[in-house]
Scaffold this active site. Sequence first.
Site, PDB file in Angstrom:
ATOM      1  N   MET A   1      42.145   5.695 -17.635  1.00 22.66           N
ATOM      2  CA  MET A   1      41.175   4.690 -17.251  1.00 22.66           C
ATOM      3  C   MET A   1      39.774   5.273 -17.293  1.00 22.66           C
ATOM      4  SD  MET A   1      43.088   2.208 -16.755  1.00 22.66           S
ATOM      5  CE  MET A   1      44.794   1.909 -16.532  1.00 22.66           C
ATOM      6  N   PRO A   2      39.286   5.600 -18.435  1.00 21.02           N
ATOM      7  CA  PRO A   2      37.930   6.155 -18.487  1.00 21.02           C
ATOM      8  C   PRO A   2      36.875   5.127 -18.070  1.00 21.02           C
ATOM      9  CG  PRO A   2      39.118   6.594 -20.526  1.00 21.02           C
ATOM     10  CD  PRO A   2      39.920   5.616 -19.748  1.00 21.02           C
ATOM     11  N   HIS A   3      35.928   5.610 -17.301  1.00 24.50           N
ATOM     12  CA  HIS A   3      34.733   4.818 -16.983  1.00 24.50           C
ATOM     13  C   HIS A   3      33.541   5.632 -17.460  1.00 24.50           C
ATOM     14  CE1 HIS A   3      31.891   2.177 -15.082  1.00 24.50           C
ATOM     15  NE2 HIS A   3      31.320   3.224 -14.511  1.00 24.50           N
TER      16      HIS A   3
END
Length: 75
Positions: free
Chosen positions: A1-3
């Site tokens: 879940m890259p932000h």
Amino acid sequence: MPHIQVKLLEGKTEAQKQELTKALIEAAQKVIGFGEESYSVSIEDFSLQSWEDKVYPQDIMGDESILYKTPGYSM
């Protein structure tokens, strides 16, 4: 879940921010994978004064252990 969090000097258009978002996600996908649905991107605008007072000293130079590209300028 890259932000991905981007901080910019104010003045960029909404279209530029949308294009940047698309380019960042495409580049990240090439390197670390994950589907487009896994990514989120936030873009925050700052005045030059706020950049000098907060972003540069605290967010950029404040924790060099997580800084992967140092700026070519100093304040």
